[in-house]
Enzyme design. Structure first.
Site, PDB file in Angstrom:
ATOM      1  N   LYS A 249       0.820  -1.209   0.000  1.00 44.56           N
ATOM      2  CA  LYS A 249       0.000   0.000   0.000  1.00 44.56           C
ATOM      3  C   LYS A 249       0.854   1.258   0.000  1.00 44.56           C
ATOM      4  CE  LYS A 249      -1.518   2.233   3.345  1.00 44.56           C
ATOM      5  NZ  LYS A 249      -1.349   3.544   4.049  1.00 44.56           N
ATOM      6  N   ASP A 268      -5.741  -0.176   0.865  1.00 48.78           N
ATOM      7  CA  ASP A 268      -5.701  -0.464   2.292  1.00 48.78           C
ATOM      8  C   ASP A 268      -6.973  -1.241   2.631  1.00 48.78           C
ATOM      9  OD1 ASP A 268      -7.697   1.431   2.191  1.00 48.78           O
ATOM     10  OD2 ASP A 268      -6.670   2.899   3.444  1.00 48.78           O
TER      11      ASP A 268
END
Length: 347
Positions: A249, A268
């Site tokens: 991420k 996420d």
């Protein structure tokens, strides 16, 4: 000069760029977790640090107004008095803002294309125009996003402020508030950096910030990190993921917001839930694994095209602002989705 001054109050110290709200909404872009260096200093005005200078930005109808404040070093006789606005070097400051907001990318045409491909995007687009991806300094973007795991925007912003005050060069003071540049790599590679960051409340992230700063300084260097803008997305992502504290991420955030990889889709746990709840329950499996990151990213790239990361930023912003808690409620980090949380398990 006071932050409350409007552009018309001091025209010689303000400049403007043509910029309709359909191309840029400051209130959406600067408050939605792409950057953590801006604050709404007065209604409709945003003050922050960009390129080692302090700026105030304001939108009025189809124009983006801005002023730049003088560096403390520019006036050795100020004796602690607040900084004054400096007459902008027009061509250079215009260029900095156009680059930072990527204003050469026409947003309305992209919105139309994404809406034609995706009815869910079309539902939110009219209420959230002008959401574009910033083009940030790679070092600042990387080290800032290392702070975002299991965290929320207000806490991340406070952490970055403490980082800059402790390690960054002081730029000026406005209305009794000091502003500092983002720390250089060399400032973060000292033997005591991790301990100092832990004392400032960074927790396990202290090791990753100091470790990544040292790894970059001893390896690629800041210039090498910038040069990742010229390599393919997969290669840039691989290099970033080799750094301490950088997972998929964080790497995708840096690729998208600093390294010109518009196809990067940061995933996420919140984006994972959006993908499963609004697009397909089969997406991403039962947990956010590396395979799920890839699968969700590929899905959105297939749906939205080569600027999929930009389209994802619109949906993320819309979901964040639609889901904001009432004033006075507490942000939550970690287990629940707080206001503007960036959830990702520690590497």
């Amino acid at each position: 000069m006071k932050l409350r001054d409007a552009p018309a109050a001091c025209p010689s110290l303000w400049r403007c760029l043509p910029c309709p709200p359909a191309e840029l909404r400051l209130d959406l872009v600067l408050s939605s977790g792409q950057t953590f260096r801006w604050w709404e200093s007065s209604p409709g005005a945003w003050t922050g640090v960009l390129g080692g200078r302090v700026w105030t930005l304001r939108q009025e109808r189809d124009r983006l107004w801005y002023t730049v404040y003088g560096d403390e070093d520019d006036d050795d006789d100020r004796d602690g008095r607040p900084a004054e606005a400096a007459k902008p070097d027009g061509a250079e400051t215009d260029r900095v803002l156009r680059d930072y907001f990527q204003l050469d990318v026409g947003l309305p045409a992209l919105y139309r294309a994404w809406g034609a491909a995706d009815p869910l995007f079309r539902k939110v687009a009219d209420d959230f125009p002008g959401v574009r991806v910033l083009r940030q300094d790679p070092v600042e973007c990387l080290l800032s996003f290392i702070c975002t795991s299991n965290n929320h925007i207000s806490r991340i912003t406070a952490m970055i402020e403490r980082l800059c005050r402790a390690f960054g060069r002081r730029l000026c003071r406005l209305d009794a508030r000091p502003f500092h540049a983002f720390p250089s790599l060399s400032a973060l590679t000292g033997a005591d950096t991790e301990a100092r960051l832990r004392a400032l409340g960074f927790g396990y992230r202290a090791k990753f910030i100091s470790g990544s700063a040292r790894a970059i300084a001893e390896g690629l260097g800041a210039e090498g990190l910038h040069q990742l803008r010229t390599v393919p997305y997969a290669e840039a992502r691989r290099v970033l993921c080799a750094l301490p504290g950088v997972g998929a991420k964080v790497a995708d955030c840096v690729c998208l917001m600093a390294l010109d990889k518009a196809e990067a889709v940061p995933v996420d746990t919140h984006v994972w839930r959006i993908a499963r709840q609004r697009y397909s329950t089969a997406l991403g499996g039962r947990s956010l694994t590396a395979r799920a990151h890839q699968e969700i990213g590929d899905f959105f790239r297939g749906l939205w095209g080569p600027r999929a990361g930009w389209a994802q930023a619109v949906l993320f912003c819309a979901d964040l602002h639609q889901g904001q808690q009432p004033a006075g409620s507490r942000d939550r980090a970690g287990g629940g989705r707080g206001k503007g949380s960036h959830e990702e398990e520690p590497p």
